[in-house]
Write a protein that holds these residues in place. Sequence first.
Motif, PDB file in Angstrom:
ATOM      1  N   LEU A  38       0.825  -1.204   0.000  1.00  0.00           N
ATOM      2  CA  LEU A  38       0.000   0.000   0.000  1.00  0.00           C
ATOM      3  C   LEU A  38       0.859   1.252   0.000  1.00  0.00           C
ATOM      4  N   GLN A  39       1.970   1.189   0.690  1.00  0.00           N
ATOM      5  CA  GLN A  39       2.889   2.329   0.720  1.00  0.00           C
ATOM      6  C   GLN A  39       3.445   2.607  -0.675  1.00  0.00           C
ATOM      7  N   ILE A  40       3.791   1.547  -1.402  1.00  0.00           N
ATOM      8  CA  ILE A  40       4.313   1.710  -2.762  1.00  0.00           C
ATOM      9  C   ILE A  40       3.248   2.279  -3.681  1.00  0.00           C
ATOM     10  N   LEU A  41       2.004   1.768  -3.565  1.00  0.00           N
ATOM     11  CA  LEU A  41       0.920   2.261  -4.418  1.00  0.00           C
ATOM     12  C   LEU A  41       0.637   3.737  -4.167  1.00  0.00           C
ATOM     13  N   VAL A  42       0.597   4.125  -2.894  1.00  0.00           N
ATOM     14  CA  VAL A  42       0.350   5.530  -2.567  1.00  0.00           C
ATOM     15  C   VAL A  42       1.496   6.401  -3.068  1.00  0.00           C
ATOM     16  N   GLN A  43       2.728   5.909  -2.927  1.00  0.00           N
ATOM     17  CA  GLN A  43       3.895   6.661  -3.389  1.00  0.00           C
ATOM     18  C   GLN A  43       3.836   6.882  -4.897  1.00  0.00           C
ATOM     19  N   GLN A  44       3.471   5.827  -5.643  1.00  0.00           N
ATOM     20  CA  GLN A  44       3.387   5.945  -7.098  1.00  0.00           C
ATOM     21  C   GLN A  44       2.251   6.870  -7.517  1.00  0.00           C
ATOM     22  N   PHE A  45       1.127   6.790  -6.804  1.00  0.00           N
ATOM     23  CA  PHE A  45       0.001   7.660  -7.133  1.00  0.00           C
ATOM     24  C   PHE A  45       0.367   9.123  -6.909  1.00  0.00           C
ATOM     25  N   LEU A  46       0.989   9.410  -5.759  1.00  0.00           N
ATOM     26  CA  LEU A  46       1.364  10.793  -5.468  1.00  0.00           C
ATOM     27  C   LEU A  46       2.450  11.291  -6.420  1.00  0.00           C
ATOM     28  N   ALA A  47       3.343  10.386  -6.842  1.00  0.00           N
ATOM     29  CA  ALA A  47       4.367  10.776  -7.815  1.00  0.00           C
ATOM     30  C   ALA A  47       3.719  11.148  -9.146  1.00  0.00           C
ATOM     31  N   GLY A  83       7.691  13.598  -2.223  1.00  0.00           N
ATOM     32  CA  GLY A  83       8.118  13.420  -0.840  1.00  0.00           C
ATOM     33  C   GLY A  83       7.936  11.992  -0.360  1.00  0.00           C
ATOM     34  N   PRO A  84       8.504  11.662   0.793  1.00  0.00           N
ATOM     35  CA  PRO A  84       8.370  10.303   1.336  1.00  0.00           C
ATOM     36  C   PRO A  84       6.945  10.029   1.827  1.00  0.00           C
ATOM     37  N   VAL A  85       6.553   8.783   1.738  1.00  0.00           N
ATOM     38  CA  VAL A  85       5.224   8.362   2.187  1.00  0.00           C
ATOM     39  C   VAL A  85       5.401   7.198   3.151  1.00  0.00           C
ATOM     40  N   GLU A  86       4.753   7.284   4.287  1.00  0.00           N
ATOM     41  CA  GLU A  86       4.828   6.206   5.274  1.00  0.00           C
ATOM     42  C   GLU A  86       3.425   5.859   5.739  1.00  0.00           C
ATOM     43  N   ILE A  87       3.066   4.595   5.622  1.00  0.00           N
ATOM     44  CA  ILE A  87       1.751   4.130   6.041  1.00  0.00           C
ATOM     45  C   ILE A  87       1.769   3.859   7.541  1.00  0.00           C
ATOM     46  N   ASN A  88       0.787   4.385   8.243  1.00  0.00           N
ATOM     47  CA  ASN A  88       0.686   4.157   9.682  1.00  0.00           C
ATOM     48  C   ASN A  88       0.508   2.676   9.976  1.00  0.00           C
TER      49      ASN A  88
END
Length: 267
Positions: free
Chosen positions: A112-121, A127-132
């Motif tokens: 999920l962290q990778i998917l969110v990072q790619q979407f935001l990119a 910037g960095p993305v970290e899933i709680n």
Amino acid sequence: MSGLFAAIYSGLAWVISIIDPFCGPIGILNLFGSDTLLACGDTGWGDEIAYGFLVTASLAIATLPIGLTVGFFIALAKQSNERSLRLAANIYTTIFRGLPELLTLFIVYYGLQILVQQFLAGVGYEGPVEINAFVAGMIALGVVFSAYCSEVLLSAFKAIPQGQYEAGDALGLHRGATMRLVILPQLVRIALPGLGNLWMALLKDTALVSVIGLPDILRQTGIAARVTKQAFEFFGIACILFLILAMLSSIAFSAIERRTKRAEMGR
């Protein structure tokens, strides 16, 4: 506005510190463990273990409604007349009942962290993305719980005679009202024993989130065991805390079951 929220948070923190059953003024650890490794404060591990207990209970309670809601709709999809819905629901339950819970947790936490990072990119954010960890644990345990829950609810649906739906139609109720007033009360009564077993399994599965850094019971007692070299004592405390949660859950489910039986007899 921020001052208001800060005041509310401070007030809640004060109330929780007063009613804390472990480290509050009349907490168990304050009364009986003040001179041991379980003392609250800087001299012991009481605060950390109490916080781990709170995290474990909160994670299980937060996951339950997610799993029940998703499981309910998956069960509805499994008995739908639409072939694509049935196929999607069967694929969902096959995947999440077949994968180990720990693997599902890793996939959600890191994937999920990778998917969110790619979407935001894609929208220009680098910037960095970290899933709680709490959210990741809640999602992972929720999807696994919902997959098993859908099977329990599907069996309960099949145990309700088709005549119950026809009776609702004869009374002029639309399908939503029939489901809410006629089917759901029976569904809860029939599915409750199976859901109780799934809840117990969910409580135990919360221990898995310790591997992604969430400070639950197992992680907190594990850290204390490594630091103090008192592994048996602290892991024994973890056993006791999980058994406390299990006993409280059994009492709650027994009360709900008695209530549903009284309601059924009242009819």
